[in-house]
Design a protein around this motif. Sequence first.
Motif, PDB file in Angstrom:
ATOM      1  N   THR A   1       0.791  -1.136   0.005  1.00 20.37           N
ATOM      2  CA  THR A   1       0.095  -0.166  -0.050  1.00 20.37           C
ATOM      3  C   THR A   1       0.872   1.346   0.041  1.00 20.37           C
ATOM      4  OG1 THR A   1      -1.879   1.090   1.216  1.00 20.37           O
ATOM      5  CG2 THR A   1      -0.340   0.088   2.395  1.00 20.37           C
TER       6      THR A   1
ATOM      7  N   ASN B   1      -3.164   8.011   4.470  1.00 17.63           N
ATOM      8  CA  ASN B   1      -3.299   6.809   3.435  1.00 17.63           C
ATOM      9  C   ASN B   1      -4.790   6.266   3.827  1.00 17.63           C
ATOM     10  OD1 ASN B   1      -3.710   4.486   2.165  1.00 17.63           O
ATOM     11  ND2 ASN B   1      -1.505   3.968   2.290  1.00 17.63           N
TER      12      ASN B   1
ATOM     13  N   ASP C   1      -6.469   3.971   2.442  1.00 14.39           N
ATOM     14  CA  ASP C   1      -6.519   2.562   1.913  1.00 14.39           C
ATOM     15  C   ASP C   1      -6.168   1.798   3.262  1.00 14.39           C
ATOM     16  OD1 ASP C   1      -7.128   3.365  -0.426  1.00 14.39           O
ATOM     17  OD2 ASP C   1      -5.509   2.194  -1.337  1.00 14.39           O
TER      18      ASP C   1
ATOM     19  N   VAL D   1      -8.461  -5.689   0.099  1.00 10.93           N
ATOM     20  CA  VAL D   1      -8.271  -4.237  -0.015  1.00 10.93           C
ATOM     21  C   VAL D   1      -9.322  -3.492   0.298  1.00 10.93           C
ATOM     22  CG1 VAL D   1      -6.063  -4.363  -1.564  1.00 10.93           C
ATOM     23  CG2 VAL D   1      -8.355  -3.875  -2.328  1.00 10.93           C
TER      24      VAL D   1
ATOM     25  N   ASP E   1     -10.744   0.904   0.711  1.00  6.92           N
ATOM     26  CA  ASP E   1     -10.574   2.134   0.106  1.00  6.92           C
ATOM     27  C   ASP E   1     -11.379   2.907   0.755  1.00  6.92           C
ATOM     28  OD1 ASP E   1      -9.916   4.630  -0.898  1.00  6.92           O
ATOM     29  OD2 ASP E   1     -10.203   3.864  -3.063  1.00  6.92           O
TER      30      ASP E   1
ATOM     31  N   ALA F   1     -12.701   2.690   6.656  1.00  8.56           N
ATOM     32  CA  ALA F   1     -11.776   1.766   6.145  1.00  8.56           C
ATOM     33  C   ALA F   1     -11.250   0.976   7.361  1.00  8.56           C
ATOM     34  CB  ALA F   1     -10.717   2.368   5.104  1.00  8.56           C
TER      35      ALA F   1
ATOM     36  N   PHE G   1     -14.368  -1.755  -1.051  1.00 11.08           N
ATOM     37  CA  PHE G   1     -13.621  -2.889  -0.710  1.00 11.08           C
ATOM     38  C   PHE G   1     -13.680  -4.186  -1.637  1.00 11.08           C
ATOM     39  CE2 PHE G   1     -17.263  -3.158   2.222  1.00 11.08           C
ATOM     40  CZ  PHE G   1     -17.881  -4.213   1.844  1.00 11.08           C
TER      41      PHE G   1
ATOM     42  N   CYS H   1     -13.367  -1.069  -6.063  1.00 11.43           N
ATOM     43  CA  CYS H   1     -12.338  -1.737  -5.672  1.00 11.43           C
ATOM     44  C   CYS H   1     -12.641  -3.128  -6.445  1.00 11.43           C
ATOM     45  CB  CYS H   1     -12.075  -2.277  -4.117  1.00 11.43           C
ATOM     46  SG  CYS H   1     -11.505  -1.062  -3.087  1.00 11.43           S
TER      47      CYS H   1
ATOM     48  N   THR I   1      -7.213  -1.497  -5.167  1.00  9.59           N
ATOM     49  CA  THR I   1      -7.990  -0.427  -4.987  1.00  9.59           C
ATOM     50  C   THR I   1      -7.840   0.548  -6.378  1.00  9.59           C
ATOM     51  OG1 THR I   1      -6.227   0.803  -3.954  1.00  9.59           O
ATOM     52  CG2 THR I   1      -7.686  -0.397  -2.612  1.00  9.59           C
TER      53      THR I   1
ATOM     54  N   ASP J   1      -4.353   6.859  -3.199  1.00  7.78           N
ATOM     55  CA  ASP J   1      -3.855   5.896  -2.615  1.00  7.78           C
ATOM     56  C   ASP J   1      -4.039   4.629  -3.471  1.00  7.78           C
ATOM     57  OD1 ASP J   1      -3.533   7.595  -0.338  1.00  7.78           O
ATOM     58  OD2 ASP J   1      -5.356   7.013   0.389  1.00  7.78           O
ATOM     59  N   LYS J   2      -2.987   3.818  -3.242  1.00  6.59           N
ATOM     60  CA  LYS J   2      -2.642   2.782  -4.003  1.00  6.59           C
ATOM     61  C   LYS J   2      -2.494   1.366  -3.310  1.00  6.59           C
ATOM     62  CE  LYS J   2      -0.135   5.182  -7.593  1.00  6.59           C
ATOM     63  NZ  LYS J   2      -0.494   6.497  -6.720  1.00  6.59           N
ATOM     64  N   SER J   3      -3.386   0.661  -3.497  1.00  2.00           N
ATOM     65  CA  SER J   3      -3.347  -1.070  -2.553  1.00  2.00           C
ATOM     66  C   SER J   3      -3.407  -2.127  -3.232  1.00  2.00           C
ATOM     67  CB  SER J   3      -4.005  -1.015  -1.201  1.00  2.00           C
ATOM     68  OG  SER J   3      -3.787   0.352  -0.469  1.00  2.00           O
TER      69      SER J   3
END
Length: 290
Positions: free
Chosen positions: A15, A23, A25, A38, A40, A61, A110, A128, A222, A278-280
């Motif tokens: 993440t 963040n 996520d 994941v 978000d 989250a 999610f 997601c 996400t 945000d990246k997960s």
Amino acid sequence: MPKNISVDFSVESSTQKGISALNEDALVLNANKQVYGVIDGVSSIEMFLDHDQRTGGYIAAQLVASHLHVQSKDINIREAVLAANVELRQRMEAEGIDVTCSWKLWSAVFAVVQIHPTYMEYVQCGDCMLFVQYNDQSIRVLTRNQVEAFDTRILNKKQELIELGHSKEDIQLQLFPLTESNRNKANTLEGYSVMNGDPAFADFLEYGRISRANVSKVYAVTDGLFHHIEASDDPQKWDKFIMEINKKGLEHYMDHLTCIEEQDPFCIHFPRHKKSDDKSAVIMEFQSGV
């Protein structure tokens, strides 16, 4: 459990925070109950910060994550996220949030799976996504980006206003009614599913079960990982997306995407709401168990 079937698999996860202070996520990595995925947290329209400077999206989250990380009892992932939805409403009421007004609600989306010996269960809402790769390298898109059409309307309007020379402040002012309208469609037949404390979420949550036969990998991601292809009409975009992650590796893929975002800071080439979200992702890779 059939004696000749195992559930041996490895898990890779990562993440990365976008441009926001937090963040929003969260990762689900419950190895004991074999629940992975994941979450978000959705950025609120009406800013809220609690005494620890946590946003409503962050709280939502983390609340889902806590319900999915339970260790003391068996988990039904559908019941777990619905219980999180009930608790979220209680938390908002305690903070004085007007829970009768959909656009003011804290929320999260999610994509989560639970691995069983011969099958997998999943729950999903919002944007997601879940993907399955099989032993023959084919890709199955298990879920649908439910908010893509709503995002596209806003981004198209934003681009129109930019081209007409409107200021940033004026653009935000003109986009607000459209954003408010989109949020008010949450958990309705005209909208999309999102965990926001509304009891109607139970009717719009997507969930199901698929066979584990010939599954080699499962991906939970996400939307921060695919904003640059979200508007593409390429029918192979998801296959190419997964192939790129496989080729580069998850961490390098995220770093590469961040570089692309840095080269498009005003979100013109790849329309999106912010320069960097945000990246997960969680990737489960299965070993042959037969």
